[in-house]
Write a protein that holds these residues in place. Structure first.
Motif, mmCIF file in Angstrom:
data_model
loop_
_atom_site.group_PDB
_atom_site.id
_atom_site.type_symbol
_atom_site.label_atom_id
_atom_site.label_comp_id
_atom_site.label_asym_id
_atom_site.label_seq_id
_atom_site.Cartn_x
_atom_site.Cartn_y
_atom_site.Cartn_z
ATOM 1 N N LYS A 1 0.832 -1.207 0.000
ATOM 2 C CA LYS A 1 0.000 0.000 0.000
ATOM 3 C C LYS A 1 0.865 1.255 0.000
ATOM 4 C CE LYS A 1 -3.741 -2.239 2.603
ATOM 5 N NZ LYS A 1 -4.509 -2.229 3.874
ATOM 6 N N PHE A 2 1.921 1.253 0.813
ATOM 7 C CA PHE A 2 2.807 2.403 0.866
ATOM 8 C C PHE A 2 3.493 2.628 -0.479
ATOM 9 C CE2 PHE A 2 3.522 2.028 5.744
ATOM 10 C CZ PHE A 2 2.312 2.669 5.954
ATOM 11 N N LEU A 3 3.902 1.545 -1.125
ATOM 12 C CA LEU A 3 4.597 1.671 -2.396
ATOM 13 C C LEU A 3 3.663 2.199 -3.486
ATOM 14 C CD1 LEU A 3 6.699 -1.561 -2.091
ATOM 15 C CD2 LEU A 3 7.631 0.729 -2.310
ATOM 16 N N PHE A 4 2.405 1.763 -3.464
ATOM 17 C CA PHE A 4 1.442 2.308 -4.427
ATOM 18 C C PHE A 4 1.243 3.802 -4.181
ATOM 19 C CE2 PHE A 4 -2.627 3.412 -6.254
ATOM 20 C CZ PHE A 4 -2.613 2.741 -7.466
ATOM 21 N N LYS A 5 1.182 4.199 -2.901
ATOM 22 C CA LYS A 5 1.064 5.625 -2.584
ATOM 23 C C LYS A 5 2.271 6.400 -3.097
ATOM 24 C CE LYS A 5 -1.907 5.758 1.525
ATOM 25 N NZ LYS A 5 -1.961 6.111 2.966
ATOM 26 N N MET A 6 3.461 5.813 -2.969
ATOM 27 C CA MET A 6 4.667 6.487 -3.462
ATOM 28 C C MET A 6 4.576 6.732 -4.963
ATOM 29 S SD MET A 6 7.802 4.651 -1.406
ATOM 30 C CE MET A 6 7.756 4.466 0.376
ATOM 31 N N SER B 1 7.754 12.542 2.924
ATOM 32 C CA SER B 1 7.222 12.177 4.237
ATOM 33 C C SER B 1 6.948 10.682 4.321
ATOM 34 C CB SER B 1 5.936 12.964 4.500
ATOM 35 O OG SER B 1 5.354 12.572 5.721
ATOM 36 N N LEU B 2 6.378 10.113 3.263
ATOM 37 C CA LEU B 2 6.060 8.684 3.269
ATOM 38 C C LEU B 2 7.322 7.839 3.213
ATOM 39 C CD1 LEU B 2 3.923 6.500 3.275
ATOM 40 C CD2 LEU B 2 3.750 6.722 0.786
ATOM 41 N N VAL B 3 8.306 8.260 2.432
ATOM 42 C CA VAL B 3 9.585 7.544 2.369
ATOM 43 C C VAL B 3 10.229 7.499 3.749
ATOM 44 C CG1 VAL B 3 11.958 7.680 1.507
ATOM 45 C CG2 VAL B 3 10.038 7.944 -0.076
ATOM 46 N N HIS B 4 10.226 8.636 4.435
ATOM 47 C CA HIS B 4 10.810 8.700 5.782
ATOM 48 C C HIS B 4 10.068 7.765 6.736
ATOM 49 C CE1 HIS B 4 12.925 10.465 9.187
ATOM 50 N NE2 HIS B 4 11.754 10.519 9.822
ATOM 51 N N LYS B 5 8.765 7.759 6.655
ATOM 52 C CA LYS B 5 7.944 6.912 7.532
ATOM 53 C C LYS B 5 8.187 5.431 7.257
ATOM 54 C CE LYS B 5 3.080 5.827 8.424
ATOM 55 N NZ LYS B 5 1.670 6.222 8.117
ATOM 56 N N LEU C 1 16.780 7.724 -1.595
ATOM 57 C CA LEU C 1 15.666 8.434 -2.223
ATOM 58 C C LEU C 1 15.264 9.655 -1.404
ATOM 59 C CD1 LEU C 1 13.502 8.672 -4.382
ATOM 60 C CD2 LEU C 1 12.124 6.998 -3.117
ATOM 61 N N GLU C 2 15.255 9.507 -0.087
ATOM 62 C CA GLU C 2 14.912 10.630 0.792
ATOM 63 C C GLU C 2 15.919 11.770 0.633
ATOM 64 O OE1 GLU C 2 13.631 11.402 5.449
ATOM 65 O OE2 GLU C 2 15.029 9.775 4.984
ATOM 66 N N PHE C 3 17.194 11.428 0.508
ATOM 67 C CA PHE C 3 18.232 12.437 0.307
ATOM 68 C C PHE C 3 17.986 13.203 -0.984
ATOM 69 C CE2 PHE C 3 22.238 13.832 -1.525
ATOM 70 C CZ PHE C 3 22.836 14.506 -0.472
ATOM 71 N N ASP C 4 17.694 12.466 -2.067
ATOM 72 C CA ASP C 4 17.469 13.131 -3.347
ATOM 73 C C ASP C 4 16.187 13.960 -3.330
ATOM 74 O OD1 ASP C 4 19.786 12.242 -4.502
ATOM 75 O OD2 ASP C 4 18.889 10.455 -5.387
ATOM 76 N N LEU C 5 15.200 13.535 -2.544
ATOM 77 C CA LEU C 5 13.981 14.332 -2.400
ATOM 78 C C LEU C 5 14.265 15.630 -1.638
ATOM 79 C CD1 LEU C 5 11.462 11.469 -1.671
ATOM 80 C CD2 LEU C 5 11.095 13.261 -3.382
ATOM 81 N N GLU C 6 15.160 15.554 -0.680
ATOM 82 C CA GLU C 6 15.509 16.737 0.104
ATOM 83 C C GLU C 6 16.109 17.824 -0.790
ATOM 84 O OE1 GLU C 6 16.046 19.337 3.202
ATOM 85 O OE2 GLU C 6 15.013 17.403 3.337
ATOM 86 N N PHE C 7 16.940 17.399 -1.735
ATOM 87 C CA PHE C 7 17.649 18.363 -2.587
ATOM 88 C C PHE C 7 17.128 18.379 -4.019
ATOM 89 C CE2 PHE C 7 20.543 17.220 0.871
ATOM 90 C CZ PHE C 7 20.866 18.486 1.358
ATOM 91 N N MET C 8 16.063 17.583 -4.258
ATOM 92 C CA MET C 8 15.417 17.509 -5.573
ATOM 93 C C MET C 8 16.426 17.234 -6.685
ATOM 94 S SD MET C 8 12.289 17.502 -5.057
ATOM 95 C CE MET C 8 11.785 17.550 -6.766
ATOM 96 N N THR C 9 17.203 16.175 -6.487
ATOM 97 C CA THR C 9 18.146 15.721 -7.499
ATOM 98 C C THR C 9 17.680 14.385 -8.063
ATOM 99 O OG1 THR C 9 19.504 14.682 -5.776
ATOM 100 C CG2 THR C 9 20.109 16.903 -6.448
ATOM 101 N N SER C 10 17.994 14.134 -9.320
ATOM 102 C CA SER C 10 17.645 12.877 -9.995
ATOM 103 C C SER C 10 16.151 12.587 -9.950
ATOM 104 C CB SER C 10 18.426 11.703 -9.376
ATOM 105 O OG SER C 10 19.818 11.914 -9.432
ATOM 106 N N THR C 11 15.335 13.625 -10.078
ATOM 107 C CA THR C 11 13.887 13.430 -9.991
ATOM 108 C C THR C 11 13.361 12.497 -11.079
ATOM 109 O OG1 THR C 11 13.521 15.427 -11.312
ATOM 110 C CG2 THR C 11 13.513 15.682 -8.914
ATOM 111 N N GLU C 12 14.042 12.459 -12.211
ATOM 112 C CA GLU C 12 13.571 11.615 -13.308
ATOM 113 C C GLU C 12 13.685 10.136 -12.987
ATOM 114 O OE1 GLU C 12 17.951 11.946 -13.840
ATOM 115 O OE2 GLU C 12 16.339 13.348 -13.344
ATOM 116 N N THR C 13 14.436 9.795 -11.939
ATOM 117 C CA THR C 13 14.621 8.384 -11.581
ATOM 118 C C THR C 13 13.699 7.935 -10.458
ATOM 119 O OG1 THR C 13 16.323 8.777 -9.859
ATOM 120 C CG2 THR C 13 17.069 8.613 -12.161
ATOM 121 N N PHE C 14 12.922 8.838 -9.878
ATOM 122 C CA PHE C 14 12.133 8.489 -8.691
ATOM 123 C C PHE C 14 11.184 7.323 -8.953
ATOM 124 C CE2 PHE C 14 12.378 12.977 -6.571
ATOM 125 C CZ PHE C 14 13.726 12.764 -6.330
#
Length: 250
Positions: free
Chosen positions: A169-174, A188-192, A212-225
């Motif tokens: 369920k969490f992965l579908f939300k991601m 927030s969900l990744v951290h949780k 992934l959380e690190f890249d979300l913090e600095f918005m790097t490599s967004t195309e790979t999320f």
């Protein structure tokens, strides 16, 4: 971005001629063998005759829309779809639509208008599924779980069951947050979710989430999320299989 990818066969169902031309050209340049169709009924006919690695299916099409096409493919029981990954393209971002996709069993979706780097990374990950980058066996340990539960087998089983129920369920939300480009909610969900992988001794997956959380913090490599969540999703299924076996021995 390097363009060295595994070749494969893709069926692209897209009724917009400009989108079809753009995506078909990209896919060919990336090394795929591409078949183009413009509606859902043509998809059904192609899949009856040929096997494809990936079907890219537009959500809104004439004659038969993407979801109706998807349901028909599953209902027909054609063996050509057994190993075929299906990716929806959608401009719809409403919660009811996303819930309908989930209920119907749709696993992968990308937002329109498509971003070529997101498309590239996602297709590459899907082509690699089942290969060397996503091992079928994973290493999990119940040491931490035994420690925090004082080796209580019933409590350990209950925690494992919660993980097995919640992780998909969490992965579908991601993936949904990726589609919506809701990076704050995704972070927030990744951290949780990281803590859940720690509890069941799946440290490699926790590391993937930490990156992934690190890249979300600095918005790097967004195309790979999206591709990274798909990778995590496949490995998580292997984690669940491993935990099921461990649970029987508790």
């Amino acid at each position: 971005m390097a363009r060295s990818i595994k070749s494969g066969k893709i069926l692209l169902a897209e009724d917009n001629m400009i989108s079809q031309k753009f995506m078909g050209t990209l896919l060919s340049q990336w090394g795929y063998e591409v078949t183009l169709v413009g509606n859902g009924r043509a998809v059904l006919e192609e899949v009856k005759q040929n096997a494809f690695d990936i079907l890219i299916l537009d959500y809104q099409m004439p004659e038969m829309d993407g979801l109706a096409t998807y349901k028909s493919l599953r209902a027909e029981g054609n063996r050509n779809i057994d190993n075929m990954q299906i990716v929806f393209l959608t401009g719809e971002t409403s919660v009811p639509v996303l819930n309908e996709l989930k209920i119907s069993g749709v696993n992968y979706f990308l937002r329109k208008p498509i971003q070529k780097e997101v498309l590239f990374s996602t297709l590459t990950e899907l082509m690699n599924m089942g290969g060397v980058q996503s091992p079928k066996t994973v290493s999990t340990s119940t040491v931490y779980l035994k420690n925090i539960t004082n080796s209580n087998p019933q409590l350990m089983k209950e925690i494992i069951d919660i993980f097995i129920e919640e992780a998909p369920k969490f992965l579908f939300k991601m993936k949904t947050y990726c589609l919506l480009e809701d990076w704050k909610s995704l972070k927030s969900l990744v951290h949780k979710t990281k803590a859940n992988y720690t509890y069941v001794g799946s440290m490699k997956q926790k590391e993937l989430l930490t990156e992934l959380e690190f890249d979300l913090e600095f918005m790097t490599s967004t195309e790979t999320f999206m591709a990274r969540i798909i990778r995590l999703e496949e490995i998580t299924q292997n984690v669940i299989d491993s935990l099921e076996k461990k649970k029987r021995n508790l």
